[in-house]
Motif scaffolding. Structure first.
Motif, PDB file in Angstrom:
ATOM      1  N   ASN A 142      19.235  -2.168  10.870  1.00 50.97           N
ATOM      2  CA  ASN A 142      18.744  -3.482  10.324  1.00 50.97           C
ATOM      3  C   ASN A 142      19.603  -4.604  10.885  1.00 50.97           C
ATOM      4  O   ASN A 142      18.944  -5.771  11.071  1.00 50.97           O
ATOM      5  N   PHE A 143      20.918  -4.428  11.057  1.00 48.40           N
ATOM      6  CA  PHE A 143      21.598  -5.548  11.276  1.00 48.40           C
ATOM      7  C   PHE A 143      21.457  -5.840  12.973  1.00 48.40           C
ATOM      8  O   PHE A 143      21.521  -6.880  13.542  1.00 48.40           O
ATOM      9  N   LEU A 170      23.551   5.699   8.155  1.00 47.23           N
ATOM     10  CA  LEU A 170      24.015   4.858   6.845  1.00 47.23           C
ATOM     11  C   LEU A 170      22.943   4.796   5.853  1.00 47.23           C
ATOM     12  O   LEU A 170      21.814   4.433   6.353  1.00 47.23           O
ATOM     13  N   ASN A 171      23.548   4.466   4.406  1.00 46.49           N
ATOM     14  CA  ASN A 171      22.587   4.067   3.562  1.00 46.49           C
ATOM     15  C   ASN A 171      21.906   2.987   3.989  1.00 46.49           C
ATOM     16  O   ASN A 171      22.430   1.779   4.456  1.00 46.49           O
ATOM     17  N   GLN A 172      20.616   2.854   3.809  1.00 44.89           N
ATOM     18  CA  GLN A 172      19.699   1.921   4.186  1.00 44.89           C
ATOM     19  C   GLN A 172      19.735   1.475   5.551  1.00 44.89           C
ATOM     20  O   GLN A 172      19.474   0.218   5.759  1.00 44.89           O
ATOM     21  N   LEU A 173      20.068   2.084   6.281  1.00 44.77           N
ATOM     22  CA  LEU A 173      19.980   2.236   7.858  1.00 44.77           C
ATOM     23  C   LEU A 173      20.528   0.757   8.137  1.00 44.77           C
ATOM     24  O   LEU A 173      19.991  -0.114   8.884  1.00 44.77           O
ATOM     25  N   ILE A 174      21.898   0.390   7.570  1.00 44.60           N
ATOM     26  CA  ILE A 174      22.305  -1.092   7.865  1.00 44.60           C
ATOM     27  C   ILE A 174      22.648  -1.238   9.159  1.00 44.60           C
ATOM     28  O   ILE A 174      22.523  -2.412   9.776  1.00 44.60           O
TER      29      ILE A 174
END
Lengths: 338, 338
Positions: free
Chosen positions: A95-96, A88-92
C-alpha cells in the motif's frame, strides 16, 4: 468472444503476454546466498536506513518497482495497473509503495503465492486489452514477518528444523505486449486445501498438498506432463515441503523428481542455517526476476511451470486452534527456444 | 484484440457482464436498520453459534456465497473463480470460506473497497472469457474489526463522533454472461491517495479524497457527468466523509449534491448510535446485494456508479506514526430502463 480457458482451472493467454523486465532487491543474508550475485540490489542493512523494518520493506518493494519500470523505458504513468502484496497485516508494504508510485492499484493477498496471483491476473489484463502494461510486485522481510507471525527476532527464539527463513527481498516485473520472451502462456488458479495441520513452524508440509494439487490440475487441464517443462519451480516449499510434494505427486502417478525445484532452496545454502529453506512473498518474486527470467530469456531454460504456494493462516486463527489452509497458483512461462 | 480501456484508469466491459444474483447475510444490529428487511438472512446472534467472532464472520460469508450460487442454479464446481476478501489479518474469513467452497480462489485486500476490487477484476475475467461465472464476496464483523484495529469491544471504549460502526455482514454476487440486468459496463481502478491524516477513528475524511479522485477520474475517462447516473453510491464514507467528498468535487467543478449516497448511511439510522455511519467490507457488499441490485433490476434506478473506498492502514503502521493511505475503485452498473 475468445474462450481463454482450458480444463477446469486454467487460463490460456493467446497473445502470449511478455515478462518485459524484472527487478529484485534483497537483504544482506540473501546477497550471500548461492544466487546472491544475480540480484539487482543487495542491501548491506536490513533496515535500509529506515526507522522500522516495515518502512524498509515498503522501500525495498518500491526500489524494485522503480527499477523495473525504468528498465522498460516507461514512466509510472505509463503503467495502467499495479497488482501487488506482501505478508504484512493490511498489506502495508504494498500500500505504501502504491502510494508513492501513484499507479492504479489492486491489493492481493495469497501469502507466499502473492506474486503468482499477480501474474495470473496481470497476464489476463494485458492479454485482453484492459492494460497495455501491468506492474506485478511482492515483498517480504524476515524481521517484519517473524514478529507478526511468530516471535520478535530480538527474542532469539530457537527455530525448529522444519521452519523456513522468511526472505528479506522484493521482486517486481512488468507484463506487456511487446512480444518478446519470456512469455506467460497459461495460468492455473488454485483451490484452498487444508490437510488439518496446525504447526506455524512447518509451512512446507501443508503447502505441499496445495502445490501437488495445483501441479496435478495444471497438467490435467493442459494435457501436459512434467517432461513438457524444464523445471517445475515452486516458491516456497523448502526441503521438507518439496519432498512431500514429490511423494504426493508420485501417488498420483506423476513423476517429477529432480524436475521439481524450489525458490526457497535456491535462495540459501545449508551453511546459512535457514533450516528448511527460504520463504516469504519476496522469495519467489526475487528469484523469478534475478534467476529464472534471465535463464528463460537466454535459453538456459525453455519452459517452466512457476508455482507460488501460500499458507493462509493468521496468528489469530492459529491461536483459536484452526488448521492452516493453503493455496498454490501456477503460471507456465516460455523462454527462448521453446 | 479489442481494447478494453477508456481514458487513463477505466476499463470497459463490452460484453456487459451480468450481476446474475446477489445474497446478503447480516448481524442483528444491521437487521434493525432502515433496510434491515431487505437482507436475505438476519442473524439474531453476532456469534452465529460459533466459538469466535472470526469463525462467525467466515460462516456469514460462506452462507452468502452458498446462497448466491444456489440462486444462479449452479453448484460451486460451476463457478470458475472466487475473488474475495475481508478486513481480517491474512484474510482469514475469505480464506476459510474459500476452503469450504473449494472454488479456485484469489484473495484481495482493499479494506472496505474489497468488494469493488472483486467486481472490477471479476467483470474483466467474465467479459474476456477467462471464466463463465465468477463469485465475488466480501465480509466484515464489528467485533473482529474493533479488536484488530482499535480496542476489543469488551473494553466499551468511548467512540468519537467521527468514528464509523463496522458492519457485521457479508455480501456475495455471481457475475456471468447470462445477458440480463444489472450489468457492469465500466470499472475504474483507483490510485492510492494519502492526505497525511492519522486518526484511526476518522476514516471518512482521508477516504473522501480517494473517493473524490476516483469519481473525478471516472467521469473524466468516460466523458460523463454526475447527471448520467441516478446515484453515485459510495461504500463507506459515512456522513463526514460524504460531506468532504461533495466539497472536494465541488472545488473541481463537479456538482454531485444529493446524488452522492453512501452505503454506510443506508445501513443504520441516527438513533442506532453508529455515529458517522456504517463501514467495513461487508457494508457496501451487503447493501449492493440487498438494496441496490433489486432497485437496478426493477428499474427504480437505471444507472449507478458504485464506489468502494478503503483505508489502507494497519495498527502497526498507525503506531509507527504513518498516515492513512486510502483508495477508491468504481464500477458503473446499469439496470432496467438504462
Amino acid at each position: 468472444m475468445a474462450q481463454h480457458r482450458v480444463g477446469s482451472q486454467t487460463f490460456t493467454y493467446s497473445g502470449r503476454p511478455t515478462l518485459a523486465a524484472g527487478a529484485s532487491v534483497v537483504g544482506p543474508r540473501e546477497g550471500k546466498g548461492p544466487i546472491g550475485q544475480k540480484f539487482d540490489v543487495v542491501k548491506d542493512d536490513a533496515l535500509l536506513g529506515e526507522k522500522s523494518w516495515e518502512r524498509a520493506e515498503a522501500k525495498m518493494l518500491q526500489e524494485a518497482c522503480d527499477l523495473v519500470i525504468t528498465r522498460t523505458n516507461r514512466q509510472p504513468s505509463d503503467i495502467h495497473l499495479f497488482l501487488g502484496g506482501d505478508l504484512l497485516n493490511q498489506l502495508i508494504a504494498a500500500n505504501f509503495c502504491a502510494r508513492e508510485l501513484s499507479i492504479p492499484f489492486i491489493g492481493l493477498y495469497g501469502a507466499c503465492s502473492t506474486m503468482v496471483e499477480a501474474l495470473v491476473i496481470g497476464a489476463a489484463m494485458v492479454d485482453s486489452g484492459y492494460a497495455d502494461a501491468v506492474l506485478c510486485g511482492a515483498s517480504s522481510h524476515h524481521d517484519t514477518a517473524e514478529r507478526q507471525y511468530r516471535f520478535p527476532t530480538e527474542f532469539a527464539t530457537q527455530r525448529p528444523p522444519t521452519s523456513q527463513w522468511t526472505v528479506t527481498g522484493a521482486g517486481a516485473v512488468v507484463i506487456d505486449r511487446s512480444g518478446g520472451l519470456p512469455a506467460i502462456t497459461h495460468g492455473t488458479v488454485g483451490r484452498v486445501i487444508d490437510m488439518g495441520m496446525q504447526d506455524p513452524n512447518d509451512m512446507g508440509s501443508p503447502m505441499a498438498a496445495a502445490a501437488a494439487e495445483t501441479i496435478w490440475q495444471h497438467l490435467s487441464d493442459t494435457g501436459r506432463s512434467p517432461a513438457d517443462y524444464d523445471a517445475i519451480v515452486t516458491g516456497d516449499l523448502g526441503s521438507l515441503g518439496r519432498s512431500v510434494t514429490i511423494e504426493l505427486l508420485k501417488r498420483a502417478n506423476i513423476s517429477v523428481g529432480d524436475r521439481l525445484e524450489d525458490c526457497g532452496l535456491m535462495m540459501f545454502e545449508d551453511k546459512q542455517d535457514a533450516h528448511s529453506g527460504g520463504s516469504g512473498g519476496g522469495c519467489c518474486a526475487a528469484v523469478l526476476c534475478a534467476h529464472l527470467m534471465p535463464q528463460l530469456a537466454f535459453g538456459q531454460r525453455k519452459r517452466i511451470l512457476f508455482v507460488g504456494t501460500g499458507a493462509l493462516f493468521s496468528p489469530t486463527s492459529h491461536q483459536q486452534g484452526e488448521s492452516i489452509p493453503c493455496v498454490a497458483h501456477a503460471v507456465a512461462i516460455e523462454g527462448m527456444g521453446s
